[in-house]
Every structure is written in C-alpha cells, then in structure tokens.
Design a protein around this motif. Structure first.
Motif, mmCIF file in Angstrom:
data_model
loop_
_atom_site.group_PDB
_atom_site.id
_atom_site.type_symbol
_atom_site.label_atom_id
_atom_site.label_comp_id
_atom_site.label_asym_id
_atom_site.label_seq_id
_atom_site.Cartn_x
_atom_site.Cartn_y
_atom_site.Cartn_z
ATOM 1 N N CYS A 1 18.053 24.256 -22.765
ATOM 2 C CA CYS A 1 18.200 24.995 -24.025
ATOM 3 C C CYS A 1 19.562 25.687 -24.085
ATOM 4 O O CYS A 1 20.324 25.483 -25.031
ATOM 5 C CB CYS A 1 17.069 26.023 -24.156
ATOM 6 N N THR B 1 19.204 19.323 -31.554
ATOM 7 C CA THR B 1 17.883 19.891 -31.292
ATOM 8 C C THR B 1 16.916 18.825 -30.806
ATOM 9 O O THR B 1 16.204 19.026 -29.813
ATOM 10 C CB THR B 1 17.329 20.587 -32.552
ATOM 11 N N THR C 1 13.762 18.230 -22.699
ATOM 12 C CA THR C 1 13.023 19.336 -22.089
ATOM 13 C C THR C 1 11.644 18.887 -21.621
ATOM 14 O O THR C 1 11.168 19.307 -20.564
ATOM 15 C CB THR C 1 12.892 20.501 -23.087
ATOM 16 N N ASN D 1 20.093 32.334 -26.702
ATOM 17 C CA ASN D 1 19.335 31.193 -26.179
ATOM 18 C C ASN D 1 18.573 31.565 -24.909
ATOM 19 O O ASN D 1 17.487 31.032 -24.655
ATOM 20 C CB ASN D 1 20.247 29.991 -25.950
ATOM 21 N N THR E 1 8.650 27.724 -35.091
ATOM 22 C CA THR E 1 10.111 27.686 -35.097
ATOM 23 C C THR E 1 10.674 28.091 -36.457
ATOM 24 O O THR E 1 11.608 28.878 -36.545
ATOM 25 C CB THR E 1 10.615 26.282 -34.711
ATOM 26 N N SER F 1 9.841 32.004 -25.078
ATOM 27 C CA SER F 1 9.052 30.769 -25.110
ATOM 28 C C SER F 1 8.296 30.568 -23.804
ATOM 29 O O SER F 1 7.143 30.122 -23.808
ATOM 30 C CB SER F 1 9.962 29.565 -25.384
ATOM 31 N N TYR G 1 22.571 23.816 -26.146
ATOM 32 C CA TYR G 1 23.070 24.434 -27.376
ATOM 33 C C TYR G 1 24.497 24.952 -27.220
ATOM 34 O O TYR G 1 25.252 24.977 -28.191
ATOM 35 C CB TYR G 1 22.119 25.529 -27.875
ATOM 36 N N ASP H 1 9.580 26.698 -28.592
ATOM 37 C CA ASP H 1 9.718 25.979 -27.324
ATOM 38 C C ASP H 1 8.490 26.179 -26.443
ATOM 39 O O ASP H 1 8.138 25.306 -25.653
ATOM 40 C CB ASP H 1 10.971 26.428 -26.577
ATOM 41 N N ILE I 1 17.836 17.834 -27.208
ATOM 42 C CA ILE I 1 17.532 18.897 -26.251
ATOM 43 C C ILE I 1 16.023 19.043 -26.047
ATOM 44 O O ILE I 1 15.551 19.119 -24.907
ATOM 45 C CB ILE I 1 18.156 20.237 -26.722
ATOM 46 N N LYS I 2 15.265 19.051 -27.122
ATOM 47 C CA LYS I 2 13.812 19.263 -27.006
ATOM 48 C C LYS I 2 13.115 18.064 -26.362
ATOM 49 O O LYS I 2 12.188 18.236 -25.567
ATOM 50 C CB LYS I 2 13.187 19.571 -28.362
ATOM 51 N N GLN J 1 15.542 33.338 -26.209
ATOM 52 C CA GLN J 1 14.619 32.329 -26.748
ATOM 53 C C GLN J 1 13.855 31.635 -25.627
ATOM 54 O O GLN J 1 12.640 31.457 -25.705
ATOM 55 C CB GLN J 1 15.394 31.295 -27.567
ATOM 56 N N SER J 2 14.542 31.265 -24.569
ATOM 57 C CA SER J 2 13.894 30.601 -23.428
ATOM 58 C C SER J 2 12.894 31.526 -22.746
ATOM 59 O O SER J 2 11.791 31.102 -22.374
ATOM 60 C CB SER J 2 14.934 30.121 -22.422
#
Length: 180
Positions: free
Chosen positions: A116, A82, A89, A141, A27, A148, A120, A43, A85-86, A144-145
């Motif tokens: 995510c 963060t 997840t 985002n 990250t 990941s 965000y 992620d 959210i993480k 990013q998803s």
C-alpha cells in the motif's frame, strides 16, 4: 462431482461479489479526504476476503471494489494503480488455514502495508512526476494500513470465535433431489 465444483464456484463468485461491494462501500463512503486522495478501511475487507476466498475470487473482489471506488469517487487516474496494488496485496494472505487470524495472515499484514505505502508512493511519483512530493502521502497510507489491519483483526477474531470458516465455508454441499 461436477455439480459440487459448480456449486463451489457459484458460492465463491457470490462471496467475491459481496466482498467487492463491501470494499467499495467502506472505501467510497467511509473515508477521510487527504491532499491527494483519501484514507479508508476498505483494505481490511480485502484482507478478510483474501483469508476466506481462493485467490482468484479474492483478487476480483479487491480489484473491482477498490477500482470502482476510485473511479466513482472522482479519482479515475488512480484506478489502474489501485487495482494493481490491491490485487497484489491478496497474494500475501492465505485461505488454506482453519482460521482467519493465523500466523501467515498476521505476517501478511506487513507486506500488505508495504504494498500500500510503497505502491501508492511509486504511483504518485509517476502520476505527478515528483518523487519528493510523493513522500507527503506516506503517513496517510501508513494510517490507512494500520486502520485496515485493525478492522481485519477485529472482524477476523469475531468470525473465528464463531467458527465461521468451518460452519459456513467448509460445510458439505447438500445433494439436491431431481424431480422427474
């Protein structure tokens, strides 16, 4: 039996620390800056940790690794969103299956992306007080998803091919001889 539980706890704790470090590195150091933050593939490691570790350990790895990354990368205002959210997840995934890549974990990629992107979006709207401007971060985002998810699939398939869970995580604990 108590010894076996302690050994299992220590193994999970050690793996959570390793996963947390991997989340942090992927990250914080492999990122593409954007207008409000950055795109990364950390992620993917969170998904992998969630597919391998019991939930509390995976949550710790996700929250600590991603939170530290934001804090140490100069985005301290994003640490709390963060971490939330993480950690949330992780709930979508399961470690109870014999393989990493299974139906449940494939389906979990969708709520992972929703958390995510939606998380965000909401955090950005709250932090900056503008729901319209927060939309600007949605495409990054989504990227990013997707990236990941691709990393998770690649690593998960590779680890499944070598029967990682069966060989390394479900291996019986050897008894240690006590010398008196």
């Amino acid at each position: 039996m108590e010894q076996k539980k302690r050994q299992e706890h220590l193994k999970n704790l050690m793996l959570a620390a390793i996963f947390g470090a991997m989340v942090y590195v992927l990250t914080a150091f492999l990122k593409i800056p954007t207008h409000q933050g950055y795109i990364h593939v950390g992620d993917g490691i969170i998904y992998l940790a969630a597919a391998l570790l019991p939930m509390p350990y995976a949550m710790a790895a996700a929250g600590i690794g991603a939170g530290l990354s934001d804090y140490l990368s100069g985005y301290p205002m994003w640490v709390l969103p963060t971490v939330i959210i993480k950690v949330l997840t992780v709930i979508a995934f399961t470690h109870h299956k014999d393989t990493i890549i299974n139906r449940r974990n494939l389906i979990a990629l969708l709520p992972g992306a929703v958390l995510c992107v939606g998380g965000y979006y909401l955090a950005s709207a709250i932090l900056y007080g503008d729901f319209g401007a927060a939309v600007a971060d949605v495409p990054t985002n989504l990227i990013q998803s997707a990236a990941s998810s691709a990393l998770f699939l690649f690593l998960g398939l590779a680890l499944d091919k070598m029967a990682f869970k069966k060989r390394f995580l479900k291996a019986p604990v050897k008894k240690q001889r006590v010398v008196k």
